[in-house]
Scaffold this motif. Structure first.
Motif, PDB file in Angstrom:
ATOM      1  N   TYR A   1      -0.088  12.525   4.335  1.00 22.09           N
ATOM      2  CA  TYR A   1       0.057  11.487   3.321  1.00 22.09           C
ATOM      3  C   TYR A   1      -1.216  10.653   3.321  1.00 22.09           C
ATOM      4  CZ  TYR A   1       5.053  12.476   3.032  1.00 22.09           C
ATOM      5  OH  TYR A   1       6.269  13.084   2.839  1.00 22.09           O
ATOM      6  N   VAL A   2      -1.747  10.378   2.131  1.00 17.90           N
ATOM      7  CA  VAL A   2      -2.972   9.604   1.987  1.00 17.90           C
ATOM      8  C   VAL A   2      -2.668   8.337   1.201  1.00 17.90           C
ATOM      9  CG1 VAL A   2      -5.315   9.590   1.033  1.00 17.90           C
ATOM     10  CG2 VAL A   2      -4.434  11.657   2.109  1.00 17.90           C
ATOM     11  N   SER A   3      -3.214   7.222   1.677  1.00 12.97           N
ATOM     12  CA  SER A   3      -3.019   5.935   1.018  1.00 12.97           C
ATOM     13  C   SER A   3      -3.640   5.959  -0.378  1.00 12.97           C
ATOM     14  CB  SER A   3      -3.663   4.816   1.832  1.00 12.97           C
ATOM     15  OG  SER A   3      -3.631   3.604   1.114  1.00 12.97           O
ATOM     16  N   THR A   4      -3.030   5.225  -1.286  1.00 12.15           N
ATOM     17  CA  THR A   4      -3.570   5.118  -2.647  1.00 12.15           C
ATOM     18  C   THR A   4      -4.553   3.953  -2.769  1.00 12.15           C
ATOM     19  OG1 THR A   4      -1.672   3.772  -3.293  1.00 12.15           O
ATOM     20  CG2 THR A   4      -1.524   6.161  -3.691  1.00 12.15           C
ATOM     21  N   THR A   5      -4.763   3.222  -1.663  1.00 15.33           N
ATOM     22  CA  THR A   5      -5.667   2.072  -1.655  1.00 15.33           C
ATOM     23  C   THR A   5      -6.768   2.278  -0.630  1.00 15.33           C
ATOM     24  OG1 THR A   5      -3.779   0.657  -2.179  1.00 15.33           O
ATOM     25  CG2 THR A   5      -5.766  -0.442  -1.392  1.00 15.33           C
ATOM     26  N   PRO A   6      -8.041   2.080  -0.997  1.00 14.83           N
ATOM     27  CA  PRO A   6      -9.122   2.227  -0.014  1.00 14.83           C
ATOM     28  C   PRO A   6      -8.918   1.281   1.184  1.00 14.83           C
ATOM     29  CG  PRO A   6     -10.024   2.039  -2.215  1.00 14.83           C
ATOM     30  CD  PRO A   6      -8.565   1.728  -2.326  1.00 14.83           C
TER      31      PRO A   6
ATOM     32  N   MET B   1       0.851  -1.175   0.000  1.00 17.79           N
ATOM     33  CA  MET B   1       0.000   0.000   0.000  1.00 17.79           C
ATOM     34  C   MET B   1       0.892   1.230   0.000  1.00 17.79           C
ATOM     35  SD  MET B   1      -3.036   1.109   2.672  1.00 17.79           S
ATOM     36  CE  MET B   1      -2.231   0.526   4.126  1.00 17.79           C
ATOM     37  N   GLY B   2       0.761   2.063  -1.044  1.00 15.06           N
ATOM     38  CA  GLY B   2       1.547   3.271  -1.148  1.00 15.06           C
ATOM     39  C   GLY B   2       0.812   4.475  -0.586  1.00 15.06           C
ATOM     40  N   PHE B   3       1.580   5.484  -0.233  1.00 21.00           N
ATOM     41  CA  PHE B   3       1.018   6.734   0.261  1.00 21.00           C
ATOM     42  C   PHE B   3       1.507   7.868  -0.618  1.00 21.00           C
ATOM     43  CE2 PHE B   3       0.243   4.125   3.886  1.00 21.00           C
ATOM     44  CZ  PHE B   3      -0.792   4.719   4.587  1.00 21.00           C
ATOM     45  N   GLU B   4       0.653   8.887  -0.769  1.00 16.17           N
ATOM     46  CA  GLU B   4       0.986  10.039  -1.590  1.00 16.17           C
ATOM     47  C   GLU B   4       0.926  11.302  -0.735  1.00 16.17           C
ATOM     48  OE1 GLU B   4      -1.197  11.720  -5.423  1.00 16.17           O
ATOM     49  OE2 GLU B   4      -0.552   9.639  -5.711  1.00 16.17           O
TER      50      GLU B   4
ATOM     51  N   ASN C   1      -8.080  14.276  14.558  1.00 12.75           N
ATOM     52  CA  ASN C   1      -7.483  13.347  13.602  1.00 12.75           C
ATOM     53  C   ASN C   1      -7.788  13.798  12.185  1.00 12.75           C
ATOM     54  OD1 ASN C   1      -6.298  11.327  15.347  1.00 12.75           O
ATOM     55  ND2 ASN C   1      -8.393  10.779  15.893  1.00 12.75           N
ATOM     56  N   TYR C   2      -6.992  13.283  11.253  1.00 12.14           N
ATOM     57  CA  TYR C   2      -7.192  13.552   9.837  1.00 12.14           C
ATOM     58  C   TYR C   2      -7.769  12.300   9.191  1.00 12.14           C
ATOM     59  CZ  TYR C   2      -4.314  17.699  10.438  1.00 12.14           C
ATOM     60  OH  TYR C   2      -3.821  18.910  10.845  1.00 12.14           O
ATOM     61  N   TYR C   3      -8.750  12.498   8.317  1.00 10.79           N
ATOM     62  CA  TYR C   3      -9.406  11.394   7.619  1.00 10.79           C
ATOM     63  C   TYR C   3      -9.463  11.720   6.126  1.00 10.79           C
ATOM     64  CZ  TYR C   3     -10.979  10.186  12.313  1.00 10.79           C
ATOM     65  OH  TYR C   3     -11.019   9.864  13.636  1.00 10.79           O
TER      66      TYR C   3
ATOM     67  N   ALA D   1     -15.657   5.267  -0.199  1.00  8.54           N
ATOM     68  CA  ALA D   1     -14.326   4.725   0.076  1.00  8.54           C
ATOM     69  C   ALA D   1     -13.597   5.601   1.087  1.00  8.54           C
ATOM     70  CB  ALA D   1     -13.521   4.624  -1.222  1.00  8.54           C
ATOM     71  N   THR D   2     -12.886   4.957   2.008  1.00  6.86           N
ATOM     72  CA  THR D   2     -12.026   5.664   2.952  1.00  6.86           C
ATOM     73  C   THR D   2     -10.574   5.302   2.652  1.00  6.86           C
ATOM     74  OG1 THR D   2     -12.168   3.873   4.579  1.00  6.86           O
ATOM     75  CG2 THR D   2     -13.767   5.682   4.792  1.00  6.86           C
ATOM     76  N   PHE D   3      -9.676   6.188   3.031  1.00  4.67           N
ATOM     77  CA  PHE D   3      -8.254   5.993   2.781  1.00  4.67           C
ATOM     78  C   PHE D   3      -7.480   6.299   4.049  1.00  4.67           C
ATOM     79  CE2 PHE D   3     -10.370   7.162  -1.102  1.00  4.67           C
ATOM     80  CZ  PHE D   3      -9.847   6.284  -2.038  1.00  4.67           C
ATOM     81  N   ALA D   4      -6.488   5.476   4.368  1.00  2.00           N
ATOM     82  CA  ALA D   4      -5.652   5.716   5.533  1.00  2.00           C
ATOM     83  C   ALA D   4      -4.885   7.024   5.358  1.00  2.00           C
ATOM     84  CB  ALA D   4      -4.684   4.556   5.726  1.00  2.00           C
ATOM     85  N   VAL D   5      -4.684   7.721   6.479  1.00  2.00           N
ATOM     86  CA  VAL D   5      -3.954   8.987   6.484  1.00  2.00           C
ATOM     87  C   VAL D   5      -2.812   8.874   7.487  1.00  2.00           C
ATOM     88  CG1 VAL D   5      -4.098  11.459   6.990  1.00  2.00           C
ATOM     89  CG2 VAL D   5      -6.027  10.300   5.913  1.00  2.00           C
ATOM     90  N   GLU D   6      -1.657   9.365   7.102  1.00  2.00           N
ATOM     91  CA  GLU D   6      -0.515   9.452   8.007  1.00  2.00           C
ATOM     92  C   GLU D   6       0.001  10.880   8.002  1.00  2.00           C
ATOM     93  OE1 GLU D   6       2.522   6.670   6.894  1.00  2.00           O
ATOM     94  OE2 GLU D   6       1.269   4.922   7.373  1.00  2.00           O
ATOM     95  N   ILE D   7       0.411  11.349   9.176  1.00  2.00           N
ATOM     96  CA  ILE D   7       1.054  12.653   9.289  1.00  2.00           C
ATOM     97  C   ILE D   7       2.537  12.370   9.534  1.00  2.00           C
ATOM     98  CG2 ILE D   7       1.162  14.857  10.507  1.00  2.00           C
ATOM     99  CD1 ILE D   7      -1.510  14.325   9.048  1.00  2.00           C
TER     100      ILE D   7
END
Length: 110
Positions: free
Chosen positions: A99-104, A1-4, A36-38, A87-93
């Protein structure tokens, strides 16, 4: 799973939402009231309009057109007329950037 990388976390004030493109998909990034960020697909499953133009309330995002509400954590509708999740996407700070995941993350196809 990549993040952008989508931008600085400081650019998204608490209680607001921005629209970004992640891997060719329009995504609404929300800084929710729980601090949190979503990230969810930036399209209402009921009316196909941008959710990023709606209102943040707690951990929900309300569609501006008909008032459907979506849980930012699960993508599930919490208010009619929508009955299908988004669709939801994982978020990382990382180092102050979003950064948001490219995979739901909830199995819903964007």
């Amino acid at each position: 799973m990549g993040f952008e990388l989508v931008g600085p976390a400081a650019d998204v004030a608490k209680g607001t939402v921005i629209s970004v493109e992640v891997d060719g998909i329009d995504v609404a990034v929300v800084h929710a009231d729980d601090d949190n960020y979503y990230a969810v697909r930036d399209e209402c499953s009921h009316a196909s309009v941008a959710l990023s133009e709606g209102e943040v309330d707690g951990c929900t995002l309300e569609c501006w057109l008909h008032g459907s509400r979506f849980d930012l954590r699960t993508g599930e509708p919490t208010g009619l007329p929508a009955t299908e999740p988004v669709a939801t996407f994982a978020v990382e700070i990382r180092d102050g950037d979003i950064y948001v995941s490219t995979t739901p993350s909830n199995g819903v196809e964007p």
